[in-house]
Design an enzyme around this catalytic site. Structure first.
Site, PDB file in Angstrom:
ATOM      1  N   ALA A  52      23.472  54.933 -15.050  1.00 16.26           N
ATOM      2  CA  ALA A  52      24.351  54.386 -16.261  1.00 16.26           C
ATOM      3  C   ALA A  52      25.659  53.852 -15.697  1.00 16.26           C
ATOM      4  O   ALA A  52      26.420  54.845 -14.786  1.00 16.26           O
ATOM      5  CB  ALA A  52      24.376  55.560 -17.107  1.00 16.26           C
ATOM      6  N   GLU A 108      30.543  64.515  -5.347  1.00 14.98           N
ATOM      7  CA  GLU A 108      31.282  64.225  -4.388  1.00 14.98           C
ATOM      8  C   GLU A 108      32.179  63.148  -4.473  1.00 14.98           C
ATOM      9  O   GLU A 108      33.360  63.234  -4.102  1.00 14.98           O
ATOM     10  CB  GLU A 108      30.468  64.104  -3.037  1.00 14.98           C
ATOM     11  N   LYS A 163      41.636  65.610 -10.150  1.00 15.55           N
ATOM     12  CA  LYS A 163      40.917  65.989  -8.905  1.00 15.55           C
ATOM     13  C   LYS A 163      41.664  67.264  -8.439  1.00 15.55           C
ATOM     14  O   LYS A 163      40.702  67.994  -7.909  1.00 15.55           O
ATOM     15  CB  LYS A 163      41.136  64.754  -7.977  1.00 15.55           C
ATOM     16  N   GLY A 218      37.265  52.605  -4.396  1.00 14.55           N
ATOM     17  CA  GLY A 218      36.635  51.255  -3.684  1.00 14.55           C
ATOM     18  C   GLY A 218      35.044  51.401  -3.975  1.00 14.55           C
ATOM     19  O   GLY A 218      34.558  52.606  -3.953  1.00 14.55           O
TER      20      GLY A 218
END
Length: 429
Positions: A10, A131, A207, A304
């Site tokens: 998705a 991860e 995070k 990225g």
């Protein structure tokens, strides 16, 4: 060789396209490492007609993203949509309730709903892997959850947002101000058109709350993170920090203490002899301090298509091998709701920058506020006229309670001598 691990994907943006390209480019190697092939069988995104530079005709297209969770041919759902709620959360809940493995790069969703999703994964004996949600291609989640599993972690901290680090290191290298470098970062694709989540520290706070939960065995508590960004840092601040032997970095810090769990994202002055001072550009870096392993440094590309796709596929390889355990390093029922630590009790040094009117008595007023709050001044530097006609005063404090610095700033609030708001940056100890 076992049967293929069948994946429903998705989100076909930068990272989604990167996942497809990576699986194509390294297919044989991935199959050998996983012990069986990993195959995408279905995809979904908002725009079916968009050219994404990869061949999608070999995959089944599903218009309703939520339907991927119950796709009859899928073993695992990969979510690369983003957003803390909405379709991403619906997909996560539905997939895990159905007992399907779930891989995501969605740090906002995990920061807000990580405990619930971990509970669902355990109830269904399904994998929940993320991860790619923290620090892109750097295996910091696996490093903390597995490599450092035997250690009591005293502190975890680091540079968690590549956009801010690019801006600060560019300002440092070229002496340019924030707004100009932000515009360049947007033109280069390092910053979004609306960069608020990045430059105001929210992305890094998402995070940090995930890292803290893994490091300390606590429930993710994004609401307890004290958040400050970099939009008010001046080139003059960075130059002043350099003259004092520091570099300015946006650092997230989580530390467990006697009075609870401390979590903060804030611009810091980092000593030149610390590894984080030498992390430049869009690179991320995370430091974890274990009681037996010592200091661990994880550093690399934090965003990225390639690095993030690498982390997603690494999670898929783990699932293909049957190697997955508790999502946050221990069973969800073992994650404790840690009290929020009182930052005022912390001791440290700080950098304070004031822009003031150039008139008699201003220094005395600031010094009196510091004295009355119990703040000891290590150095005070007055610079020439600033762009707005004021004069810049920079103060570095001796070590002391953070509450005292906050009280000093409160005493100066509303002062007619100040031009704009003061800037506070903690010094990384």
């Amino acid at each position: 060789m076992g049967d293929a691990l069948r994946v429903a994907l998705a989100g076909l943006g930068t990272v989604g396209g990167g996942v497809i390209r990576l699986l194509d480019a390294n297919r044989d190697l991935i199959t050998r490492r996983a012990g069986r092939p990993i195959e995408i069988v279905a995809v979904s995104a908002r725009d079916r007609t968009k050219d994404r530079g990869v061949d999608l005709s070999r995959f089944e297209w599903v218009d309703d993203t939520a339907a991927l969770a119950s796709h009859p041919n899928a073993d695992v759902v990969v979510e690369l949509i983003g957003g803390s709620d909405g379709p991403a959360l619906t997909l996560a809940r539905t997939a895990l309730d159905a007992g399907r493995g779930f891989v995501t790069a969605n740090k906002a969703m995990l920061a807000h709903h990580g405990l619930e999703l971990a509970q669902k994964a355990e109830a269904s004996n399904a994998a929940l892997k993320f991860e790619a949600a923290v620090a892109g291609g750097i295996p910091v989640i696996k490093g903390l959850r597995e490599g450092a599993a035997a250690n009591a972690i005293a502190r975890v901290y680091g540079i968690l947002n590549g956009t801010c680090n690019f801006i600060l290191s560019k300002m440092e290298a070229e002496g340019r101000d924030f707004a100009e470098v932000l515009a360049e970062a947007q033109a280069l694709g390092y910053a979004e058109a609306d960069p608020s989540f990045d430059i105001d520290g929210v992305d890094a706070a998402h995070k940090l709350s995930i890292l803290a939960a893994i490091a300390f065995g606590t429930q993710p508590a994004f609401g307890d993170v004290a958040i400050g960004g970099v939009r008010h840092v001046l080139a003059a601040d960075i130059a002043q920090a350099a003259s004092l032997g520091y570099r300015v970095r946006l650092v997230g810090v989580a530390e467990e203490g006697a009075n609870g769990l401390f979590q903060r994202v804030h611009p810091h002055l980092v000593p030149l002899d610390h590894p984080l001072a030498h992390v430049t550009g869009s690179t991320n870096a995370v430091v974890a301090e274990g009681n037996f392993v010592g200091r661990l440094l994880f550093q690399g590309a934090g965003a990225g298509d390639g690095p993030t796709a690498s982390a997603v596929v690494a999670d898929l390889i783990d699932i293909a091998r049957g190697e997955y355990g508790a999502s946050f390093a221990m069973p969800a029922h073992e994650l404790i709701p840690a009290p929020k630590a009182d930052s005022g009790e912390r001791r440290g040094r700080a950098y304070l920058r004031f822009t003031v009117q150039d008139k008699v008595g201003v220094l005395a007023e600031i010094a009196a506020a510091m004295r009355d709050a119990g703040v000891s001044i290590e150095s005070l530097i007055q610079r020439g006229e600033a762009a707005d006609g004021g004069v810049m005063i920079a103060i570095v404090t001796h070590e002391g309670p953070e509450r005292s610095v906050e009280q000093a700033l409160e005493r100066l609030r509303g002062s007619q001598s100040l031009v704009g708001q003061p800037l506070l940056m903690h010094i990384l100890g």
